[in-house]
Design a protein around this motif. Structure first.
Motif, PDB file in Angstrom:
ATOM      1  N   SER A   1       0.826  -1.211   0.000  1.00 43.46           N
ATOM      2  CA  SER A   1       0.000   0.000   0.000  1.00 43.46           C
ATOM      3  C   SER A   1       0.861   1.263   0.000  1.00 43.46           C
ATOM      4  CB  SER A   1      -0.931   0.000   1.207  1.00 43.46           C
ATOM      5  OG  SER A   1      -0.159  -0.090   2.401  1.00 43.46           O
ATOM      6  N   GLN A   2       2.121   1.140   0.441  1.00 39.95           N
ATOM      7  CA  GLN A   2       3.020   2.294   0.453  1.00 39.95           C
ATOM      8  C   GLN A   2       3.730   2.515  -0.883  1.00 39.95           C
ATOM      9  OE1 GLN A   2       3.822   0.273   3.536  1.00 39.95           O
ATOM     10  NE2 GLN A   2       2.445   1.538   4.758  1.00 39.95           N
ATOM     11  N   GLY A   3       3.700   1.539  -1.799  1.00 43.13           N
ATOM     12  CA  GLY A   3       4.346   1.708  -3.089  1.00 43.13           C
ATOM     13  C   GLY A   3       5.058   0.448  -3.535  1.00 43.13           C
ATOM     14  N   PHE A   4       6.169   0.624  -4.239  1.00 41.65           N
ATOM     15  CA  PHE A   4       6.928  -0.490  -4.797  1.00 41.65           C
ATOM     16  C   PHE A   4       8.213  -0.703  -4.006  1.00 41.65           C
ATOM     17  CE2 PHE A   4       4.409   1.136  -8.294  1.00 41.65           C
ATOM     18  CZ  PHE A   4       3.889  -0.026  -8.836  1.00 41.65           C
ATOM     19  N   TYR A   5       8.661  -1.939  -3.957  1.00 43.44           N
ATOM     20  CA  TYR A   5       9.912  -2.295  -3.301  1.00 43.44           C
ATOM     21  C   TYR A   5      10.728  -3.122  -4.284  1.00 43.44           C
ATOM     22  CZ  TYR A   5      13.176  -4.390  -0.013  1.00 43.44           C
ATOM     23  OH  TYR A   5      14.313  -4.808   0.614  1.00 43.44           O
ATOM     24  N   LEU A   6      11.956  -2.691  -4.558  1.00 46.50           N
ATOM     25  CA  LEU A   6      12.842  -3.407  -5.473  1.00 46.50           C
ATOM     26  C   LEU A   6      13.927  -4.100  -4.678  1.00 46.50           C
ATOM     27  CD1 LEU A   6      13.378  -0.576  -8.120  1.00 46.50           C
ATOM     28  CD2 LEU A   6      11.631  -2.348  -8.117  1.00 46.50           C
ATOM     29  N   ASN A   7      14.218  -5.368  -5.025  1.00 43.05           N
ATOM     30  CA  ASN A   7      15.323  -6.048  -4.367  1.00 43.05           C
ATOM     31  C   ASN A   7      15.946  -7.064  -5.307  1.00 43.05           C
ATOM     32  OD1 ASN A   7      14.802  -9.005  -3.524  1.00 43.05           O
ATOM     33  ND2 ASN A   7      12.855  -8.006  -3.046  1.00 43.05           N
ATOM     34  N   GLN A   8      17.175  -7.441  -4.971  1.00 41.89           N
ATOM     35  CA  GLN A   8      17.921  -8.426  -5.745  1.00 41.89           C
ATOM     36  C   GLN A   8      18.375  -9.555  -4.826  1.00 41.89           C
ATOM     37  OE1 GLN A   8      20.576  -5.282  -7.324  1.00 41.89           O
ATOM     38  NE2 GLN A   8      20.357  -6.352  -9.261  1.00 41.89           N
ATOM     39  N   ARG A   9      17.513  -9.975  -3.921  1.00 37.47           N
ATOM     40  CA  ARG A   9      17.863 -11.008  -2.949  1.00 37.47           C
ATOM     41  C   ARG A   9      18.372 -12.276  -3.632  1.00 37.47           C
ATOM     42  NH1 ARG A   9      15.852 -15.410  -0.438  1.00 37.47           N
ATOM     43  NH2 ARG A   9      16.299 -15.631   1.773  1.00 37.47           N
ATOM     44  N   LYS A  10      17.637 -12.750  -4.632  1.00 42.75           N
ATOM     45  CA  LYS A  10      18.035 -13.972  -5.335  1.00 42.75           C
ATOM     46  C   LYS A  10      19.402 -13.794  -5.998  1.00 42.75           C
ATOM     47  CE  LYS A  10      16.348 -17.191  -8.842  1.00 42.75           C
ATOM     48  NZ  LYS A  10      16.658 -16.975 -10.239  1.00 42.75           N
ATOM     49  N   TYR A  11      19.613 -12.657  -6.621  1.00 38.79           N
ATOM     50  CA  TYR A  11      20.882 -12.360  -7.290  1.00 38.79           C
ATOM     51  C   TYR A  11      22.027 -12.300  -6.269  1.00 38.79           C
ATOM     52  CZ  TYR A  11      24.206  -9.880 -10.314  1.00 38.79           C
ATOM     53  OH  TYR A  11      25.308  -9.500 -11.041  1.00 38.79           O
ATOM     54  N   ALA A  12      21.786 -11.651  -5.130  1.00 38.50           N
ATOM     55  CA  ALA A  12      22.814 -11.553  -4.090  1.00 38.50           C
ATOM     56  C   ALA A  12      23.163 -12.935  -3.546  1.00 38.50           C
ATOM     57  CB  ALA A  12      22.338 -10.637  -2.963  1.00 38.50           C
ATOM     58  N   LEU A  13      22.158 -13.780  -3.363  1.00 36.33           N
ATOM     59  CA  LEU A  13      22.422 -15.146  -2.880  1.00 36.33           C
ATOM     60  C   LEU A  13      23.223 -15.950  -3.901  1.00 36.33           C
ATOM     61  CD1 LEU A  13      19.074 -16.060  -1.093  1.00 36.33           C
ATOM     62  CD2 LEU A  13      21.319 -15.732  -0.037  1.00 36.33           C
ATOM     63  N   GLU A  14      22.965 -15.728  -5.191  1.00 34.99           N
ATOM     64  CA  GLU A  14      23.756 -16.403  -6.239  1.00 34.99           C
ATOM     65  C   GLU A  14      25.222 -15.986  -6.160  1.00 34.99           C
ATOM     66  OE1 GLU A  14      21.978 -15.535 -10.027  1.00 34.99           O
ATOM     67  OE2 GLU A  14      20.150 -16.650  -9.556  1.00 34.99           O
ATOM     68  N   ILE A  15      25.466 -14.696  -5.915  1.00 35.88           N
ATOM     69  CA  ILE A  15      26.844 -14.209  -5.794  1.00 35.88           C
ATOM     70  C   ILE A  15      27.528 -14.878  -4.609  1.00 35.88           C
ATOM     71  CG2 ILE A  15      28.292 -12.191  -5.322  1.00 35.88           C
ATOM     72  CD1 ILE A  15      26.167 -10.488  -6.764  1.00 35.88           C
ATOM     73  N   VAL A  16      26.843 -14.912  -3.478  1.00 37.16           N
ATOM     74  CA  VAL A  16      27.412 -15.527  -2.272  1.00 37.16           C
ATOM     75  C   VAL A  16      27.675 -17.008  -2.513  1.00 37.16           C
ATOM     76  CG1 VAL A  16      26.973 -16.071   0.157  1.00 37.16           C
ATOM     77  CG2 VAL A  16      26.393 -13.821  -0.726  1.00 37.16           C
ATOM     78  N   ALA A  17      26.747 -17.699  -3.136  1.00 40.81           N
ATOM     79  CA  ALA A  17      26.911 -19.137  -3.403  1.00 40.81           C
ATOM     80  C   ALA A  17      28.068 -19.379  -4.379  1.00 40.81           C
ATOM     81  CB  ALA A  17      25.615 -19.724  -3.956  1.00 40.81           C
ATOM     82  N   ASP A  18      28.164 -18.568  -5.431  1.00 43.97           N
ATOM     83  CA  ASP A  18      29.226 -18.739  -6.431  1.00 43.97           C
ATOM     84  C   ASP A  18      30.617 -18.517  -5.855  1.00 43.97           C
ATOM     85  OD1 ASP A  18      27.322 -19.359  -8.296  1.00 43.97           O
ATOM     86  OD2 ASP A  18      27.464 -17.471  -9.402  1.00 43.97           O
ATOM     87  N   THR A  19      30.716 -17.694  -4.817  1.00 39.47           N
ATOM     88  CA  THR A  19      32.021 -17.447  -4.196  1.00 39.47           C
ATOM     89  C   THR A  19      32.328 -18.466  -3.102  1.00 39.47           C
ATOM     90  OG1 THR A  19      31.018 -15.834  -2.690  1.00 39.47           O
ATOM     91  CG2 THR A  19      32.066 -14.970  -4.684  1.00 39.47           C
ATOM     92  N   GLY A  20      31.373 -19.377  -2.836  1.00 36.88           N
ATOM     93  CA  GLY A  20      31.599 -20.408  -1.823  1.00 36.88           C
ATOM     94  C   GLY A  20      31.439 -19.914  -0.400  1.00 36.88           C
ATOM     95  N   LEU A  21      30.744 -18.814  -0.220  1.00 36.29           N
ATOM     96  CA  LEU A  21      30.607 -18.222   1.109  1.00 36.29           C
ATOM     97  C   LEU A  21      29.208 -18.370   1.692  1.00 36.29           C
ATOM     98  CD1 LEU A  21      32.587 -14.920   0.420  1.00 36.29           C
ATOM     99  CD2 LEU A  21      33.404 -16.959   1.605  1.00 36.29           C
ATOM    100  N   LEU A  22      28.437 -19.302   1.184  1.00 40.09           N
ATOM    101  CA  LEU A  22      27.038 -19.435   1.595  1.00 40.09           C
ATOM    102  C   LEU A  22      26.870 -19.681   3.088  1.00 40.09           C
ATOM    103  CD1 LEU A  22      24.415 -19.076   0.175  1.00 40.09           C
ATOM    104  CD2 LEU A  22      24.352 -21.491  -0.320  1.00 40.09           C
TER     105      LEU A  22
END
Length: 190
Positions: A98-119
């Motif tokens: 109701s307050q508007g739109f929210y943008l996030n890249q949670r999935k993308y950030a998790l892919e970066i963390v996983a790809d670097t082996g730091l999950l």
């Protein structure tokens, strides 16, 4: 909306203009001056905005009726699929409230963390150590700089929704030509 991309794999039989054809002039400005992929229609209190990226399109309007008519018109011109309300675009998740739109890249950030082996690692309270002296580092050069460059490129795209990382990511980007082990460790910390 998603335009079926058969044109990417087909042969063109008609002339394609990268600029308006000779003799074509219009005083009616329909394109945004700040973004060449944003177009709008504004007439009689009805506004339609179209943002295009390759074969994906976001269409918004202040009138549901005008939006339905316009989408119907587009479907007669091109083979397209209406994907419904916007959820993802270019890896950015769009949520509504109701307050508007929210943008996030949670999935993308998790892919970066996983790809670097730091999950499984614990997060840091801050992305870059204070008084780091990375510009003066004499640690060995990385034997293969490509993983560093790839990680920094991905972090630069992440800054779109994480402006709090902008300083440290862009600081580390200055070492892309000859990254050292200290730079790699700092990038992993980010």
């Amino acid at each position: 909306m998603d335009v079926h991309n058969t044109f990417l794999h087909g042969d063109l039989t008609e002339e394609v203009y990268m600029k308006p054809p000779p003799g074509y002039f219009t005083n009616d400005e329909k394109k945004s001056l700040s973004d060449n992929s944003l177009f709008f229609f504004d007439k009689g209190g009805v506004r339609i905005n179209i943002l295009i990226y390759v074969d994906d399109m976001i269409v918004t309007s202040n009138s549901n009726e005008a939006l339905t008519i316009f989408k119907g018109y587009l479907a007669t011109c091109l083979k397209m699929k209406d994907l419904g309300p916007l959820k993802y675009l270019l890896g950015i998740e769009v949520s509504r409230s109701s307050q508007g739109f929210y943008l996030n890249q949670r999935k993308y950030a998790l892919e970066i963390v996983a790809d670097t082996g730091l999950l499984g690692c614990k997060p840091n309270a801050f992305p870059l150590e204070q008084n780091h002296n990375l510009a003066l580092s004499k640690t060995p050069l990385l034997p293969a700089p490509e993983p560093y460059r790839r990680l920094l490129g991905r972090l630069i795209y992440l800054v779109a929704t994480r402006p709090d990382l902008a300083y440290c990511v862009h600081f580390l980007a200055q070492f892309m030509k000859s990254p050292r082990e200290a730079h790699w460790e700092a990038a992993l910390r980010v």
